[in-house]
Design a protein around this motif. Sequence first.
Motif, mmCIF file in Angstrom:
data_model
loop_
_atom_site.group_PDB
_atom_site.id
_atom_site.type_symbol
_atom_site.label_atom_id
_atom_site.label_comp_id
_atom_site.label_asym_id
_atom_site.label_seq_id
_atom_site.Cartn_x
_atom_site.Cartn_y
_atom_site.Cartn_z
ATOM 1 N N ALA A 1 -11.409 -3.986 19.124
ATOM 2 C CA ALA A 1 -11.983 -3.254 20.246
ATOM 3 C C ALA A 1 -12.157 -4.140 21.477
ATOM 4 O O ALA A 1 -11.465 -5.141 21.649
ATOM 5 N N GLY A 2 -13.100 -3.759 22.337
ATOM 6 C CA GLY A 2 -13.292 -4.413 23.627
ATOM 7 C C GLY A 2 -14.026 -5.732 23.550
ATOM 8 O O GLY A 2 -14.318 -6.257 22.475
ATOM 9 N N ALA A 3 -14.340 -6.262 24.732
ATOM 10 C CA ALA A 3 -14.948 -7.589 24.789
ATOM 11 C C ALA A 3 -15.681 -7.784 26.106
ATOM 12 O O ALA A 3 -15.429 -7.088 27.094
ATOM 13 N N LYS A 4 -16.574 -8.728 26.118
ATOM 14 C CA LYS A 4 -17.222 -9.229 27.333
ATOM 15 C C LYS A 4 -17.496 -10.703 27.070
ATOM 16 O O LYS A 4 -18.582 -11.101 26.663
ATOM 17 N N ASN A 5 -16.477 -11.519 27.282
ATOM 18 C CA ASN A 5 -16.501 -12.901 26.807
ATOM 19 C C ASN A 5 -17.140 -13.840 27.823
ATOM 20 O O ASN A 5 -16.778 -13.847 28.996
ATOM 21 N N SER A 6 -18.066 -14.659 27.338
ATOM 22 C CA SER A 6 -18.727 -15.653 28.181
ATOM 23 C C SER A 6 -17.967 -16.964 28.181
ATOM 24 O O SER A 6 -17.419 -17.389 27.157
ATOM 25 N N LEU B 1 0.814 -1.213 0.000
ATOM 26 C CA LEU B 1 0.000 0.000 0.000
ATOM 27 C C LEU B 1 0.848 1.264 0.000
ATOM 28 O O LEU B 1 0.499 2.266 -0.615
ATOM 29 N N GLY B 2 1.952 1.250 0.771
ATOM 30 C CA GLY B 2 2.761 2.450 0.952
ATOM 31 C C GLY B 2 3.146 2.576 2.409
ATOM 32 O O GLY B 2 3.618 1.627 3.028
ATOM 33 N N VAL B 3 2.919 3.747 2.995
ATOM 34 C CA VAL B 3 3.189 3.961 4.419
ATOM 35 C C VAL B 3 1.965 3.533 5.214
ATOM 36 O O VAL B 3 0.844 3.987 4.953
ATOM 37 N N VAL B 4 2.163 2.660 6.184
ATOM 38 C CA VAL B 4 1.070 2.175 7.032
ATOM 39 C C VAL B 4 1.461 2.401 8.494
ATOM 40 O O VAL B 4 2.622 2.633 8.823
ATOM 41 N N ALA B 5 0.481 2.316 9.386
ATOM 42 C CA ALA B 5 0.742 2.599 10.798
ATOM 43 C C ALA B 5 -0.021 1.638 11.685
ATOM 44 O O ALA B 5 -1.058 1.078 11.296
ATOM 45 N N ALA B 6 0.484 1.453 12.904
ATOM 46 C CA ALA B 6 -0.186 0.640 13.915
ATOM 47 C C ALA B 6 -0.189 1.397 15.236
ATOM 48 O O ALA B 6 0.833 1.992 15.623
ATOM 49 N N ILE B 7 -1.322 1.376 15.909
ATOM 50 C CA ILE B 7 -1.496 1.989 17.231
ATOM 51 C C ILE B 7 -1.810 0.844 18.184
ATOM 52 O O ILE B 7 -2.847 0.183 18.047
ATOM 53 N N THR B 8 -0.913 0.579 19.125
ATOM 54 C CA THR B 8 -1.000 -0.646 19.911
ATOM 55 C C THR B 8 -1.248 -0.353 21.388
ATOM 56 O O THR B 8 -0.910 0.720 21.884
ATOM 57 N N PHE C 1 -5.369 -0.771 14.632
ATOM 58 C CA PHE C 1 -5.532 -0.315 16.017
ATOM 59 C C PHE C 1 -6.021 -1.461 16.880
ATOM 60 O O PHE C 1 -6.845 -2.278 16.456
ATOM 61 N N VAL C 2 -5.535 -1.504 18.125
ATOM 62 C CA VAL C 2 -6.068 -2.405 19.138
ATOM 63 C C VAL C 2 -6.238 -1.601 20.415
ATOM 64 O O VAL C 2 -5.306 -0.922 20.864
#
Length: 500
Positions: free
Chosen positions: A252-257, A144-151, A227-228
């Motif tokens: 994103a978030g969670a509410k796991n059973s 793609l080119g320049v990519v980014a990650a926000i962790t 993003f995470v």
Amino acid sequence: MQKTRRQVRNFIGGEWVEGNGRETEPVYDPATGETIAETPLSTKEDVDRAVKAAGAAFADWSKTPVVQRIQVLFRYKMLLEEHFEELRDLVTLENGKDAKDAGGEVRRGIEVVEFACGMPSLLMGESVRDVARGIDNVSHRFPLGVVAAITPFNFPCMIPLWTMPVAIGAGNTYILKPSERTPLTSQRLVELLIEAGLPEGVVNIVNGAHDAVNGILEHPGIEAVSFVGSQPVAEHVYRHGAAHGKRVQALAGAKNSMIVMPDAVLEKAVPNIVSSAYGNAGERCLAGSVLVAVGEAGDRVVEAVKEAAEKMKVGPGYEEGSELTPLIRDSHRDRVKDYVDLGESEGATVALDGREPPLEDGFFFGPTILDNITENMRVAREEIFGPVLSVVRVESLKEAVDFTNGSSFGNACSIYTENGAAVRYWRENVEAGMLGVNVGVAAPMAFFPFNGIKNSFYGDLHATGKDGVRFFTENKVEIARFLSEPETAEAVKMPTEAGP
């Protein structure tokens, strides 16, 4: 004993540089509350410098043959193995998790590097000859080119490695914005990548918080953002990034059973349930935070989980045998306590109370169980992100599935049973993207996607696996024919005797 403060810097164009931001964010050892570093809060100008450096590096890196790009990843994998214990201990230092969980995190990150080493196969296109007479159709994958990650802070080693090796293996250049709360592990990851021979500008780090995030989302030179983090921020990242023309995946978030059937093998299920609920102090998006007890399983499983949780050793991650480690910040501990107070006010039974700090130093919170939760309670639906297990009691598997599906989240769900028919009904009807059968943390391997759904994910292509490769590449489809006739055999020059 006072720890030596570590320096946190940006990495732009192959150089470690100071950020332009005047403010810093303290980095704590969560086990003691001691400040161990200061994260520079970078500005949009810092982001722009990183984008320019990454953009300048893209032309050469994207044209480097993929079989050469992965040689860097092979060397990187070797270096990660050599520095495994160092990375594990860095995770424990700045995040607080115990050595076992920290080591598991490092291992899962290395597995993504191994996956990315297969990029020559992963980048293969497709072809069909003679889609019409004399016409062939093929597809090609391009970076793609320049990519980014926000962790995020909770997996400072694994989650940067979810994207970095895949993105650069596919030919992109990359900007990492690690959590301002846990920047040290990311810094070491990039140092080792440079040692592996990565050219200048291919990977860059911009530390910071809101200004850096919005700088990434708004910059016209960034093509894609991974993003995470929490659900509200994930939604902001997705909407704001997409509004600026970017490809976005926002986990994103969670509410796991965790559904426990009457036939569950409790002596083996309970340690697994406790590990899921309280491992990493509950600060993970795959934590089992709701125990859904079906029928006669209720009293037995709750009592067994309570007994096991009471025996957990609370302590720093670097102390041998510690099972319940600290939360990331004192402010977050206050937030978790507020949720327990809320649950009690809503009518839940506090079957195990961890609100009183079990240790004097650090950001510890004891194991907590909220029993007799009903579906209309906030503690049944909202992500607490701490060592708090909410217990819901139902009479049938259908009720358990219906309760789970009532959540706005859809990250993961586990079931404990030996009944194949129950598993099949649950699998076909539950609304969750990652499923565990007698497995409390349903984390997929690196070659599968991290597959949250509903409000646990914003976007179309998930992180890791082939989805991750597709996210960081663009498909070009070519249809071709040739109008001239081939030369006759007599006109073709024959090779000399010395030729092949």
